[in-house]
Design an enzyme around this catalytic site. Structure first.
Site, short mmCIF file in Angstrom:
data_model
loop_
_atom_site.label_atom_id
_atom_site.label_comp_id
_atom_site.label_asym_id
_atom_site.label_seq_id
_atom_site.Cartn_x
_atom_site.Cartn_y
_atom_site.Cartn_z
N SER A 1 -0.42 4.23 9.59
CA SER A 1 -0.24 4.62 10.98
C SER A 1 -0.55 3.46 11.91
O SER A 1 -1.25 2.51 11.54
CB SER A 1 -1.19 5.78 11.30
OG SER A 1 -1.17 6.06 12.68
N THR B 1 -3.70 0.78 -5.22
CA THR B 1 -4.50 1.96 -4.88
C THR B 1 -4.10 2.57 -3.59
O THR B 1 -2.89 2.73 -3.54
CB THR B 1 -5.98 1.54 -4.64
OG1 THR B 1 -6.12 0.54 -3.78
CG2 THR B 1 -6.74 1.79 -5.83
N1 GLY Z 1 3.65 8.22 13.57
C1 GLY Z 1 3.28 7.04 14.28
C2 GLY Z 1 2.04 6.42 13.72
O1 GLY Z 1 1.22 7.11 13.13
O2 GLY Z 1 1.88 5.22 13.82
#
Ligand code: GLY
Length: 568
Positions: free
Chosen positions: A451, A380
């Protein structure tokens, strides 16, 4: 094609604003370069943007209002990472202690597919996820600002976008650092945007030059007048799609129109009585931060001291284990069942630390992601603010690499992100930050890439205590972790905690990176003898943070950049 990663540490930015109703307005100094402001404060990556945020607070705007104004101002004055072409996360705490988080992370376009960055032999094509039109996720920042303002804003939207328009139209003076960054990026801008002149200057930029962005001013005017539709529909959307079509990119009109920011339940943790309010997935930051805090909580860090061999060893071993878990279990929760409860179970993290030995480094080869009993992997996947009423906001936002993909939307005056590199292009193959991943963070249409951004708010005794965040790719999590420890364990004031040298371990590669000057020779020798590979590096992260003290607000603006704290 291009070697883009050298500047990644400034690709993300964080800013903080604090405004609280007190009767006194003068700044006091503590004697340790940490002035106390009685009313409000803004800490962010750029002085022009910080001043704009402070003006919003002074005229009665709340924390979210200031955040919106700072976000758009940074899109003008800090093109490395300030953005309308990227995305981010917001952590919010109201004056009464209610919490919320807003996910405005970019999404993979509908046409994206799992192997889109692999060649016919199944190998990752160098830089395809970084410096092409396909490197961009559907931008989330404008939707995020609009959503945050719709729910919590007090001043008029147009009033908050206007200062950025003025900055773009009339220009701003570039700093020495900004000039140097722009000159560094010029060759990429030319190669990736042939025949176009955005952000370029004949003979190169120098300190004090005026940077005017007329196309960006027009784009911002549409956003001012039409809200999110000014970006996701109409002329700006048309320009984004035309830009995509000129370079085989995937973002379509439907992708833009369909983009929504999402309110998510915050992660709440505890460290020695401090309440930690953190960002949930698709950020790995909150989960990892809370795992790290759990992993070290029972140890006497205060007694060992800042950057002592014992402190570094323990923190490194915790980081090694937590980043191994990140590689397997973290992704977009709308697509992948992220086992948050198990990863945040104190017994789980205690067990993960049980094979750590003081005698020698645990080789990363001996550490796999934790075994989560009964877990099935379903398919998912940082600025901060407190206002006159005591509401607090921490926002981290990014284009990923410095200046994102370095491709700008022709005629619209803004840069596109290269956030697609935050996906795992191929299991086990490291991305720009050396991070590995697998199924949880594979590319799928409309999925958000994982992220490390870690916007965080800390409470003590039910009251706001700290607002903190930083850029730095994979080092974001460990920088926020160490900044919190610097204050809570090592009695540093906010500026000292931000200034302090930082170190980092992310499981793979199996090495401890440390900012030059961060470790004395004796400590280094002790750790080396135990098998730690120690690699010196340049500045890491740019933490912008605010601490609530008994006498008022104390900011930490990172000296590694042009970061600025403005208060009154
Ligand atoms: N672009 C780096 C992060 O979002 O971890």
């Amino acid at each position: 094609m291009f070697k883009l990663s050298s500047k990644y540490l400034i690709a993300t930015f964080a800013f903080l604003v604090v405004l609280v109703t007190y009767k006194h307005t003068q700044a006091q100094t503590t004697g340790s370069e940490a002035p106390i402001y009685k009313n409000g404060m803004v800490v962010c990556a750029n002085p022009d943007a910080a001043k704009i945020g402070l003006e919003v607070l002074k005229k009665g705007g709340n924390a979210v209002d200031a955040a919106v104004a700072v976000q758009f101002a940074l899109a003008v004055t800090f093109p490395e990472a300030g953005n309308i072409g990227g995305g981010g996360f917001m952590v919010f705490r109201s004056k009464s202690g209610k919490t919320a988080t807003l996910d405005f992370r970019e999404k993979a376009p509908a046409k994206a597919f799992q192997d889109m960055f692999l060649d016919a032999a199944g190998n990752v094509i160098p830089d395809k996820s970084l410096a092409t039109h396909q490197a961009s996720g559907v931008p989330g920042s404008v939707a995020g600002m609009f959503e945050a303002h719709s729910k919590y804003g007090k001043l008029k939207w147009a009033e908050l976008v206007q200062p950025a328009i003025e900055l773009a139209k009339n220009g701003f003076r570039v700093s020495k650092r900004a000039a140097s960054e722009l000159n560094w990026a010029a060759k990429y801008f030319k190669q990736l945007n042939p025949g176009k002149s955005y952000l370029l200057k004949e003979g190169g930029w120098k300190e004090g030059d005026l940077l005017v962005q007329e196309d960006l001013a027009k784009t911002l005017e549409l956003i001012r007048d039409k809200g999110r539709a000014g970006f996701y529909e109409g002329a700006v959307a048309d320009k984004i799609v035309a830009e995509m079509q000129s370079g085989n990119g995937f973002i379509s009109k439907e992708d833009l129109k369909n983009y929504q920011a999402v309110w998510r339940n915050p992660l709440i943790g505890n460290y020695k009585g401090y309440k930690i309010i953190a960002m949930p997935p698709p950020s790995s930051g909150g989960v990892a931060l809370l795992q790290l805090l759990q992993s070290v909580e029972k140890y006497p860090l205060h007694r060992w001291g800042f950057n002592s061999d014992s402190t570094i060893q323990l923190v490194v071993e915790a980081e090694r284990r937590v980043y191994a878990d990140r590689s397997k279990y973290l992704g977009d929760p709308d697509f992948f069942k992220v086992p948050v409860d198990t990863l945040l179970n104190p017994a789980y993290n205690a067990a993960r630390m049980s094979n750590f030995s003081w005698a020698a480094a645990t080789p990363s080869a001996n550490i796999a992601p934790g075994n989560l009993p009964g877990y099935e992997s379903d398919q998912t996947t940082h600025y901060s603010i407190v206002d006159a009423e005591g509401n607090a906001v921490a926002i981290t936002t990014t284009l990923n690499d410095s200046y994102g993909s370095k491709i700008f939307v022709n005629g619209a005056g803004f840069l596109l992100n290269n956030e697609m590199d935050d996906f795992s292009s191929k299991p086990g193959v490291p991305n720009m930050f050396g991070l590995v991943g697998g199924k949880a963070n594979s590319i799928q249409p409309n999925k958000r890439m994982l992220s490390s951004m870690t916007p965080t708010i800390v409470e003590k005794d039910g009251k706001l205590f700290m607002v903190v965040g930083t850029p730095g790719g994979s080092t974001i999590i460990t920088s926020v972790f160490q900044t919190i420890l610097n204050v809570i364990e090592f009695d540093q004031n906010m500026q000292q905690a931000v200034d302090s040298k930082r170190f980092h371990h992310q499981w793979l590669p199996d090495e401890v990176t440390i900012e030059r000057g961060g470790m004395d020779a004796e400590t280094r020798n002790k750790l080396k003898q135990k098998g730690y590979k120690i690699v010196d590096r340049g500045p890491s992260g740019r933490v912008d943070a605010i601490l609530v003290t008994p006498t008022g607000y104390q900011g930490g603006a990172d000296p590694r950049g042009d970061d600025d704290k403005e208060g009154y």
